[in-house]
Design an enzyme around this catalytic site. Structure first.
Site, PDB file in Angstrom:
ATOM      1  N   CYS A 106      40.075  20.427  37.979  1.00  0.00           N
ATOM      2  CA  CYS A 106      39.953  19.109  38.600  1.00  0.00           C
ATOM      3  C   CYS A 106      38.596  18.534  38.191  1.00  0.00           C
ATOM      4  O   CYS A 106      37.554  18.991  38.661  1.00  0.00           O
ATOM      5  CB  CYS A 106      40.063  19.255  40.114  1.00  0.00           C
ATOM      6  SG  CYS A 106      40.029  17.703  41.019  1.00  0.00           S
ATOM      7  N   CYS A 133      35.515  50.054  36.769  1.00  0.00           N
ATOM      8  CA  CYS A 133      34.656  48.991  37.296  1.00  0.00           C
ATOM      9  C   CYS A 133      34.351  47.975  36.202  1.00  0.00           C
ATOM     10  O   CYS A 133      33.861  48.324  35.131  1.00  0.00           O
ATOM     11  CB  CYS A 133      33.358  49.587  37.823  1.00  0.00           C
ATOM     12  SG  CYS A 133      32.165  48.360  38.399  1.00  0.00           S
TER      13      CYS A 133
END
Length: 282
Positions: A106, A133
């Site tokens: 947007c 991780c």
């Protein structure tokens, strides 16, 4: 920045927002490229623009490496800025279902300029790797020449727009994954995949090092048949060397960026990964 009007500075520098349906590019449909108003970097292609009826220009994708995502201070929204100069563009939303990519950038019209009928050579590509991780995987892949950006996030689950604690505490099905933006004219996908197999233990079935759980599994998310063949060939080479590879080869699915405090973790901390290291296997 000195050439910007007061209102342009309000949006681009002070992270303001123009009124809904007031921008000049809300309804544009011409072919061309949308550029950063400040530095003229190409950010969006008209092919990725769609009508969301939200009142601001909407795009379901950006030119690879052109946009940086950062979680707002309140942790609720994700800001998008020009990766080159840091100018504020707007926010990105996922999981709304407007297009197949399930993403809506947007953007404020005032943050953009538009080049009609011009094209941008789409030189950068994206690759997705999961090896425990994401801090450690990100750290090592960022060292490769030709890699432009590595973003820590999540892929492979069934919940839209998950946060870190959603993945850790709930059964979302996501795996900690990194998105690698790279220049294929400098580094090949095969080199990235080889490095991935050497910076984590691809034989571990329950996680990675001390990080145990389904969110830490080893996986490569492939975008097409060529990437899949490359990965399967590398796995075959490793298996012939005696490695029992546990890495899952999965089709690419929506990628969700992790919160800002997870990005460039070791670089900001000034230390090195505790559960990843480079081991030559090829």
């Amino acid at each position: 920045m000195d050439t910007l009007s007061t209102f342009e500075k309000h949006v681009l520098v002070d992270k303001g927002t123009e009124r809904a349906f007031s921008g000049k590019y809300v309804h544009t449909k011409e072919k061309g490229v949308y550029r950063c108003k400040v530095c003229d970097t190409a950010l969006y292609k008209s092919d990725d623009k769609f009508d969301s009826n939200c009142g601001w220009p909407s795009f379901d994708d950006a030119i690879p490496g052109a946009i940086k995502e950062t979680t707002d201070a309140d942790g609720r929204r994700t800001e998008i800025t020009c990766a080159n100069c840091g100018a504020h563009m707007g926010h990105v939303f996922r999981g709304e279902g407007f297009t197949a990519k399930n993403t809506r950038h947007c953007v404020n019209s005032v943050s953009l300029s538009f080049d009609k009928k011009k094209t941008v050579k789409h030189t950068l590509k994206k690759a997705y790797f999961a090896g425990g991780c994401f801090w450690g995987v990100e750290y090592y892949l960022e060292q490769i020449k030709g890699v432009k950006e590595v973003t820590s996030g999540f892929m492979g689950g069934h919940v839209k727009n998950p946060g870190y604690y959603d993945v850790v505490r709930k059964d979302t099905g996501h795996i900690e994954t990194v998105e690698v933006v790279y220049d294929p004219s400098i580094v090949s996908y095969e080199t990235l995949a080889k490095t991935f197999f050497e910076i984590h233990d691809p034989t571990q079935t329950d996680g990675q090092g001390p990080d145990i759980g389904s969110q830490y599994l080893s996986a490569i998310f492939v975008s097409d048949s060529k990437e899949k063949r490359t990965v399967e060939n590398l796995i075959s080479i490793l298996e012939k060397k005696g490695f029992k590879i546990a890495t899952n080869v999965l089709d690419k699915s929506p990628f969700y960026s992790a919160e800002a405090y997870h990005q460039d973790y070791y670089e900001r901390k000034g230390s090195k990964p505790y559960c990843h290291r480079r081991v030559k296997r090829f």
